[in-house]
Design an enzyme around this catalytic site. Sequence first.
Site, PDB file in Angstrom:
ATOM      1  N   GLY A  95       0.782  -1.237   0.000  1.00  0.00           N
ATOM      2  CA  GLY A  95       0.000   0.000   0.000  1.00  0.00           C
ATOM      3  C   GLY A  95       0.807   1.277   0.000  1.00  0.00           C
ATOM      4  N   GLY A  97       3.557   1.750  -1.968  1.00  0.00           N
ATOM      5  CA  GLY A  97       4.346   1.870  -3.201  1.00  0.00           C
ATOM      6  C   GLY A  97       5.715   1.224  -3.112  1.00  0.00           C
ATOM      7  CB  SER A  99       6.165  -3.388  -5.784  1.00  0.00           C
ATOM      8  OG  SER A  99       4.978  -2.705  -6.101  1.00  0.00           O
ATOM      9  CB  ALA A 100       6.029   1.711  -7.498  1.00  0.00           C
ATOM     10  CB  ALA A 101       9.782   2.774  -3.901  1.00  0.00           C
ATOM     11  CG  ASP A 142       1.248   2.119  -7.101  1.00  0.00           C
ATOM     12  OD1 ASP A 142       0.305   2.924  -7.088  1.00  0.00           O
ATOM     13  OD2 ASP A 142       1.237   1.047  -6.467  1.00  0.00           O
TER      14      ASP A 142
HETATM   15  C1  MEV Z   1      -2.151  -0.150  -6.126  1.00  0.00           C
HETATM   16  O1  MEV Z   1      -1.265   0.691  -5.402  1.00  0.00           O
HETATM   17  C2  MEV Z   1      -3.140   0.669  -6.894  1.00  0.00           C
HETATM   18  C3  MEV Z   1      -4.201  -0.132  -7.650  1.00  0.00           C
HETATM   19  O2  MEV Z   1      -5.116   0.853  -8.169  1.00  0.00           O
HETATM   20  C4  MEV Z   1      -3.621  -0.943  -8.778  1.00  0.00           C
HETATM   21  C5  MEV Z   1      -3.094  -0.097  -9.931  1.00  0.00           C
HETATM   22  O3  MEV Z   1      -3.438   1.065 -10.062  1.00  0.00           O
HETATM   23  O4  MEV Z   1      -2.336  -0.676 -10.736  1.00  0.00           O
HETATM   24  C6  MEV Z   1      -4.980  -1.044  -6.739  1.00  0.00           C
END
Ligand code: MEV
Length: 307
Positions: A95, A97, A99-101, A142
Site C-alpha cells: 500500500g 508503493g 514495489s514501485a519504489a 504507483d
Molecule cells: C495499487 O497501489 C493501486 C491499484 O489501483 C492498482 C493499480 O493502479 O495498478 C490497486
Amino acid sequence: MKGEGHGYGKVILFNEHFVVYGIPAIASAIGMRTIAIVEPSEKFELVDNRPETPGYKKEKLEQQKQSLENIFKAMNLKPDKIKITLSGDLIAASGVGASAASCVSIARALDGYYKLGLDDEKINQIAYEGEKAYHGNPSGIDNTASTYGGLIWYQRTPDRIIMNRLPLKEPVEIVIGNTGKVANTKLAVQGVRERKEKYPEKYNKIFKEAEEMVYDARSALETFDLNKIGDLMSKNHKLLQQIEVSSPELDFLVEIALDNGAIGAKMTGGGLGGNMIALTPGRDLQEKVAKAMEKEGFQTMKTTLGG
Ligand code: MEV
C-alpha cells in the site's frame, strides 16, 4: 564503479482500483524512499536490506525475481556479475508503493552503473514493466508517483495517459497506519474485476461516484481546503469498502484515526490489508493519531504529503 538510484514511496489519496478502469486518481509521493546500489560482483546477487512488514519480502520473492527479469529485458541488459543492494527508510509493505519504489530505484541504479543516460520518462516506463510482475496489469500510477515525486493527478485510458502535477500550498502531515498484513495487489484487482462483471449495475453506480468525487478533490487540493479534502478521503474509503477491497483492520484503523481527530482517513493502495492514511494537519494532531494507533498495537509512519 557503482550505480545508485532512488524511488519514492507513495500513497493514493483518491481512487485506487477505479484508476485501473480509466477513472482519474490522485496520488502523492511521501518523504520516504528506497535506495538501490549496483556494484560489480563475482556472480549475480540481490541483497534486500529494506525494513519490512514481517513476511513481506518472503511473500514477494518470486514476484521480485520476475520483476527484475522484466526490468533487465526493458533495458536490454543481461547482467550476470552485479550485486544489487536495496535499502532506504521506506518500509517494504503493501500500500505504500514499495514495489514501485524498488523498480524505480533499480532502474535508476542500473542506468547509472551502465551509463545509459536515461531520462525520467524512460525510467518510469521501465519501472512500469517491473511493476507488472507485482500487479499483473498495473495502471501505472504507483511507478509514476515514485519516479516524479510530488502530488499527481493520473488517468490512464486505452489510448492515452494523463499525468498532471497538482500544487499543494504547503506540506500536510499524515499518519500511515500499517495493518501488519501483507496483501496481494494482483488478487485484489482481480477480485474487483470479477465482482464488477457479476454485479454491473451496483458497480457502475459506485464507479460513477468515484469519478465525480475526484474532480471535487482536485479543486479542494488546488484551493487547499483541508476539511473538504479530508471529508472526501473518508467518502472515498466508503466507496472502496463497497467494492470490497477494505478489511476489518483497515476499517478499524480508519475509525481510530477519525475518533482521534483526523480530518479524513482511508485505506491506500490495493487494500485487503496493507496500509491506510489519515490526514492530520499539524504535528500535534499527527502525534495524537499515531499514538492512538500504536496503543492498539499497529505500526505507524509519520510523514507529509507534498513534502
Ligand atoms: C495499487 O497501489 C493501486 C491499484 O489501483 C492498482 C493499480 O493502479 O495498478 C490497486
